[in-house]
Motif scaffolding. Structure first.
Motif, PDB file in Angstrom:
ATOM      1  N   ALA A 135       0.838  -1.203   0.000  1.00  9.59           N
ATOM      2  CA  ALA A 135       0.000   0.000   0.000  1.00  9.59           C
ATOM      3  C   ALA A 135       0.875   1.256   0.000  1.00  9.59           C
ATOM      4  O   ALA A 135       0.616   2.196  -0.761  1.00  9.59           O
ATOM      5  N   ALA A 136       1.912   1.278   0.816  1.00  7.15           N
ATOM      6  CA  ALA A 136       2.809   2.438   0.863  1.00  7.15           C
ATOM      7  C   ALA A 136       3.496   2.656  -0.484  1.00  7.15           C
ATOM      8  O   ALA A 136       3.630   3.795  -0.945  1.00  7.15           O
ATOM      9  N   SER A 137       3.918   1.575  -1.133  1.00  6.89           N
ATOM     10  CA  SER A 137       4.577   1.725  -2.433  1.00  6.89           C
ATOM     11  C   SER A 137       3.609   2.260  -3.482  1.00  6.89           C
ATOM     12  O   SER A 137       4.009   2.999  -4.380  1.00  6.89           O
ATOM     13  N   LEU A 138       2.333   1.921  -3.360  1.00  9.00           N
ATOM     14  CA  LEU A 138       1.347   2.402  -4.328  1.00  9.00           C
ATOM     15  C   LEU A 138       0.955   3.849  -4.065  1.00  9.00           C
ATOM     16  O   LEU A 138       0.669   4.597  -5.001  1.00  9.00           O
ATOM     17  N   VAL A 139       0.965   4.268  -2.802  1.00 12.29           N
ATOM     18  CA  VAL A 139       0.750   5.682  -2.489  1.00 12.29           C
ATOM     19  C   VAL A 139       1.876   6.500  -3.116  1.00 12.29           C
ATOM     20  O   VAL A 139       1.641   7.580  -3.676  1.00 12.29           O
TER      21      VAL A 139
ATOM     22  N   LEU B  52      -8.019   4.679   1.152  1.00 12.47           N
ATOM     23  CA  LEU B  52      -9.367   5.121   1.486  1.00 12.47           C
ATOM     24  C   LEU B  52      -9.805   4.617   2.850  1.00 12.47           C
ATOM     25  O   LEU B  52     -10.548   5.292   3.558  1.00 12.47           O
ATOM     26  N   ALA B  53      -9.364   3.411   3.216  1.00 13.01           N
ATOM     27  CA  ALA B  53      -9.729   2.816   4.507  1.00 13.01           C
ATOM     28  C   ALA B  53      -8.783   1.653   4.773  1.00 13.01           C
ATOM     29  O   ALA B  53      -8.230   1.062   3.855  1.00 13.01           O
TER      30      ALA B  53
ATOM     31  N   HIS C 138      -7.089  -5.992   5.130  1.00 11.69           N
ATOM     32  CA  HIS C 138      -6.948  -5.332   3.830  1.00 11.69           C
ATOM     33  C   HIS C 138      -6.922  -3.816   3.952  1.00 11.69           C
ATOM     34  O   HIS C 138      -7.346  -3.247   4.959  1.00 11.69           O
ATOM     35  N   VAL C 139      -6.411  -3.186   2.888  1.00 11.00           N
ATOM     36  CA  VAL C 139      -6.390  -1.738   2.752  1.00 11.00           C
ATOM     37  C   VAL C 139      -7.195  -1.411   1.496  1.00 11.00           C
ATOM     38  O   VAL C 139      -6.914  -1.942   0.417  1.00 11.00           O
ATOM     39  N   VAL C 140      -8.209  -0.569   1.645  1.00 17.09           N
ATOM     40  CA  VAL C 140      -8.998  -0.109   0.499  1.00 17.09           C
ATOM     41  C   VAL C 140      -8.265   1.087  -0.092  1.00 17.09           C
ATOM     42  O   VAL C 140      -7.920   2.029   0.626  1.00 17.09           O
TER      43      VAL C 140
ATOM     44  N   ASN D 130     -10.425   4.683  -9.204  1.00 17.57           N
ATOM     45  CA  ASN D 130     -10.952   3.310  -9.226  1.00 17.57           C
ATOM     46  C   ASN D 130     -10.545   2.602  -7.947  1.00 17.57           C
ATOM     47  O   ASN D 130      -9.363   2.537  -7.617  1.00 17.57           O
ATOM     48  N   GLU D 131     -11.526   2.055  -7.220  1.00 16.95           N
ATOM     49  CA  GLU D 131     -11.253   1.412  -5.946  1.00 16.95           C
ATOM     50  C   GLU D 131     -10.718   0.002  -6.148  1.00 16.95           C
ATOM     51  O   GLU D 131     -11.121  -0.708  -7.056  1.00 16.95           O
TER      52      GLU D 131
END
Length: 137
Positions: free
Chosen positions: A104-108, A115-116, A122-124, A131-132
């Protein structure tokens, strides 16, 4: 015999969105179908584009296992929550949650948004066009 599936994203900017999903999934650009040397040549073989028709991008799983991803530029914006989303699974094991957080951090870092978070599971997230999807154990 099962059927193959392509996942197609309607989007504003196909190239940048495809780049993001290459990072998410480790995919690569799909070469054009034979006998075409480039995607542009292949697209031109269909004739003049319709009014408002945009470009596209095509990705494939280098291992040949996952579905092909297609990104098509459309004139209308995204206006509501997805009715279908992808779950990107990092695998189970004692360090699974740490891998979810790291992914998730690499995608940020490349344009995604958190989002949540459902701790331990999991991380939304949203891609650069909203796109979610989830990064999950």
């Amino acid at each position: 015999m099962g059927l193959r599936v392509d996942l197609t994203f309607d989007c504003v900017a196909a190239g940048p969105l495809a780049q993001f999903w290459k990072v998410v999934l480790g995919y690569e650009d799909e070469p054009p179908p034979a006998p075409f040397a480039t995607r542009e040549e292949w697209v031109a073989s269909f004739g003049e584009p319709e009014e408002g028709e945009g470009g596209g991008a095509w990705l494939r799983d280098p291992a040949g296992v996952g579905p092909r991803l297609v990104f098509l530029e459309v004139p209308e914006p995204k206006v509501a929550k997805n009715r279908l989303h992808l779950d990107v699974r990092v695998g189970r094991g004692p360090d699974a949650w740490a891998r979810v957080e790291a992914k998730a951090a690499s995608l940020v870092a490349v344009g995604g948004r958190v989002l949540a978070t459902v701790a331990g599971h999991h991380v939304v997230m949203a891609d650069p066009e909203g796109n979610e999807f989830c990064v999950a154990v």
